[in-house]
Structure formats: C-alpha cells, structure tokens
Motif scaffolding. Sequence first.
Motif, PDB file in Angstrom:
ATOM      1  N   ARG A 142      -7.090  -0.528 -15.086  1.00 39.26           N
ATOM      2  CA  ARG A 142      -7.410  -1.203 -13.858  1.00 39.26           C
ATOM      3  C   ARG A 142      -6.253  -2.012 -13.332  1.00 39.26           C
ATOM      4  NH1 ARG A 142     -13.084  -4.068 -13.294  1.00 39.26           N
ATOM      5  NH2 ARG A 142     -11.974  -4.835 -11.530  1.00 39.26           N
ATOM      6  N   ARG A 143      -5.760  -2.935 -14.092  1.00 44.20           N
ATOM      7  CA  ARG A 143      -4.785  -3.879 -13.524  1.00 44.20           C
ATOM      8  C   ARG A 143      -3.395  -3.302 -13.314  1.00 44.20           C
ATOM      9  NH1 ARG A 143      -8.684  -6.247 -16.040  1.00 44.20           N
ATOM     10  NH2 ARG A 143      -9.747  -7.978 -15.006  1.00 44.20           N
TER      11      ARG A 143
ATOM     12  N   ASP B 141      -0.614  -3.586 -17.239  1.00 38.91           N
ATOM     13  CA  ASP B 141      -0.537  -5.045 -17.300  1.00 38.91           C
ATOM     14  C   ASP B 141      -0.027  -5.533 -18.653  1.00 38.91           C
ATOM     15  OD1 ASP B 141      -2.920  -4.245 -18.546  1.00 38.91           O
ATOM     16  OD2 ASP B 141      -4.097  -5.908 -17.744  1.00 38.91           O
TER      17      ASP B 141
ATOM     18  N   LEU C 111      -4.423 -11.907 -21.476  1.00 37.52           N
ATOM     19  CA  LEU C 111      -5.290 -11.506 -20.375  1.00 37.52           C
ATOM     20  C   LEU C 111      -4.595 -11.756 -19.046  1.00 37.52           C
ATOM     21  CD1 LEU C 111      -8.103 -10.483 -19.506  1.00 37.52           C
ATOM     22  CD2 LEU C 111      -8.857 -12.862 -19.526  1.00 37.52           C
TER      23      LEU C 111
ATOM     24  N   LYS D 269      -4.886 -11.825 -15.084  1.00 36.24           N
ATOM     25  CA  LYS D 269      -5.874 -11.969 -14.004  1.00 36.24           C
ATOM     26  C   LYS D 269      -5.133 -11.819 -12.685  1.00 36.24           C
ATOM     27  CE  LYS D 269      -9.264 -14.651 -16.426  1.00 36.24           C
ATOM     28  NZ  LYS D 269     -10.625 -14.653 -15.961  1.00 36.24           N
TER      29      LYS D 269
ATOM     30  N   ASN E 240      -5.472 -11.352  -8.316  1.00 36.04           N
ATOM     31  CA  ASN E 240      -6.324 -11.634  -7.156  1.00 36.04           C
ATOM     32  C   ASN E 240      -7.159 -10.432  -6.745  1.00 36.04           C
ATOM     33  OD1 ASN E 240      -5.740 -14.365  -6.709  1.00 36.04           O
ATOM     34  ND2 ASN E 240      -3.869 -13.857  -5.609  1.00 36.04           N
TER      35      ASN E 240
ATOM     36  N   ILE F 151      -8.518  -8.095  -8.364  1.00 34.60           N
ATOM     37  CA  ILE F 151      -9.623  -7.752  -9.259  1.00 34.60           C
ATOM     38  C   ILE F 151     -10.421  -8.985  -9.674  1.00 34.60           C
ATOM     39  CG2 ILE F 151     -10.189  -6.822 -11.564  1.00 34.60           C
ATOM     40  CD1 ILE F 151      -7.746  -4.944 -11.180  1.00 34.60           C
ATOM     41  N   ASP F 152      -9.707 -10.066  -9.988  1.00 38.17           N
ATOM     42  CA  ASP F 152     -10.335 -11.240 -10.590  1.00 38.17           C
ATOM     43  C   ASP F 152     -10.478 -12.431  -9.650  1.00 38.17           C
ATOM     44  OD1 ASP F 152     -10.263 -10.031 -13.354  1.00 38.17           O
ATOM     45  OD2 ASP F 152      -8.118 -10.099 -12.918  1.00 38.17           O
TER      46      ASP F 152
ATOM     47  N   GLU G  49      -8.219 -14.486  -8.973  1.00 36.24           N
ATOM     48  CA  GLU G  49      -7.256 -15.511  -9.389  1.00 36.24           C
ATOM     49  C   GLU G  49      -6.023 -14.822  -9.933  1.00 36.24           C
ATOM     50  OE1 GLU G  49      -8.226 -17.885 -12.934  1.00 36.24           O
ATOM     51  OE2 GLU G  49      -9.952 -16.582 -13.260  1.00 36.24           O
ATOM     52  N   GLU G  50      -4.947 -15.582 -10.071  1.00 35.97           N
ATOM     53  CA  GLU G  50      -3.645 -15.010 -10.395  1.00 35.97           C
ATOM     54  C   GLU G  50      -3.000 -15.800 -11.521  1.00 35.97           C
ATOM     55  OE1 GLU G  50      -0.690 -12.191  -8.713  1.00 35.97           O
ATOM     56  OE2 GLU G  50      -2.804 -12.440  -8.360  1.00 35.97           O
TER      57      GLU G  50
END
Length: 181
Positions: free
Chosen positions: A42-43, A105, A162, A164, A166, A168-169, A171-172
């Motif tokens: 995903r990321r 990622d 992890l 994170k 923007n 997907i989550d 936040e960055e």
Amino acid sequence: MTREKAQILDQEGIRRSLTRIAHEIIERNKGTGNLVLIGIRRRGVPLAERLAERIKDIEGSSVPVGTLDITLYRDDLTTMAYQPLVRSTEVPFSVSGKTVVLVDDVIYTGRTIRAALDAVIDLGRPRVIQLAVLIDRGHRELPIRPDYVGKNVPTSRKEEALVKLNEIDGEERVIILELPD
C-alpha cells in the motif's frame, strides 16, 4: 499492548528523504530515459507517486508510475489464516528493457521484495530492477539490499517501523512501535 517508542521522521523529514532519493535515482541512472517507478501496495504507491513528482520537478520530464499487488506472490500465503484480499496490479506500460525502480515504505526481512521481483518479472524482462525504500530496519532473511534508502533505522525484532502517509493514514510521520512480548 503496542506502544509508540519514538518518532523517526516527521513530515519535513519524509519530504527531504524523498527529494534526496529522487536526486540519487536521477544521478545513478544518468537521467530519466527508460526509467519507470512501481510502488508496492500500500504505502509504496504514494511514495512512488511523490518520487515521480520530485523527479519531474528536477528533470522536467515525467516518469511513468505503476502499482504492484504482491499478495499472490507471498511465500507465506499458505500459512495465512484469513482469505487474502487481492487488489489490482496496475502497470500501464511495458517493463521490458526498462530501468524499474521498485518503491516500498519499509524493508525488513526482504520477503516482500522477493515477491515483488517475481511479480515484475511476470510482467516482462526489465533491463535492471532497483529498489527504493523510505526505511531500512535491518533483519534481512534474504540477500536483498535496497539501492536507495531514506533512513536506516536499526530495530529489534520486538519493534516495528510504521510509516504513516497523508494519502492513507491522514497523517505524515514514521514511528517505531514497541510490540508486546
């Protein structure tokens, strides 16, 4: 209980890491000719799209971006208790003869990348495959090493890196989680 141990990168740190990786990709490949980026779901996908934007800003030329779903290539597929959710692979260009930069990622054991290599080879015969990751946390189980790394973060096996984003989550940042025993 899982708890946040440390923040490794904030939004600015992620931005700077991706800008540096974009410059390194251009430099190593002497420009963008025959260059394609493929993000691993995903990321890796938003990271590949961001790298393509930075490369375009630097070089003035667009680089094609694809999306790779490696679910069916995983070597742990038969040990999964649940039915895996297969998403689509979207690579709307030929990889044959190209310089393919796989983007993810976090690299940990190397098994995700091994699966991604199999998936890319099924699409064609690239001239070369390179690997760009935002975080390298060590603990490889396979002889796989990224060509471009945003940040090396030595971790224990009781920790998780992890990312994170923007997209997907909402936040960055990149954090280290301490896993329960």
